[in-house]
Design a protein around this motif. Structure first.
Motif: not given
Length: 119
Positions: A66-72, A26-32, A1-8
């Motif tokens: 941070x510019x790589x965010x869309x790739x993830x 953030x990047x690691x969590x997005x890979x999962x 199940x996909x979790x919604x994670x907020x990183x401040x």
């Protein structure tokens, strides 16, 4: 199940490893395949200032990542309107595209998250 994670991001980018750790998380969590939201508030908005030279103080430049965010597939990126105003930052001058939200809108986003992490 996909979790919604907020990183401040609440701390300035240099002087501690918090910003780098938050970005790595953030990047690691997005890979999962988690649904990641990034929120920049307080001093954290300073992570969004373009063309910084952290090498001058012996720090590593992680801000370009941070510019790589869309790739993830990290598309939910927000900055606090009040924090931007406090540091006299204009949305159009920031290093990455994002949505500006009021503190109340950010509070609402946080209620929708399964987990919230602060860096």
């Amino acid at each position: 199940m996909m979790k919604k994670i907020a990183i401040i991001f609440r701390h300035a980018p240099h002087g501690s490893a918090k910003g780098r750790e938050g970005l790595d998380f953030a990047l690691l969590s997005a890979t999962f395949e988690q649904e990641i939201s990034l929120i920049f508030a307080d001093e954290g908005v300073l992570n969004l200032v373009p063309q910084q030279t952290p090498e001058a103080i012996g720090a590593k430049d992680f801000l370009a990542a941070f510019k790589a965010l869309p790739l993830y597939d990290i598309e939910c990126v927000y900055a606090c309107h009040q924090s931007l105003a406090d540091y006299q930052l204009e949305e159009s001058a920031l290093a990455i595209p994002l949505e500006v939200k009021t503190p109340a809108e950010i509070a609402e986003l946080l209620t929708q998250a399964d987990e919230v992490f602060v860096y």
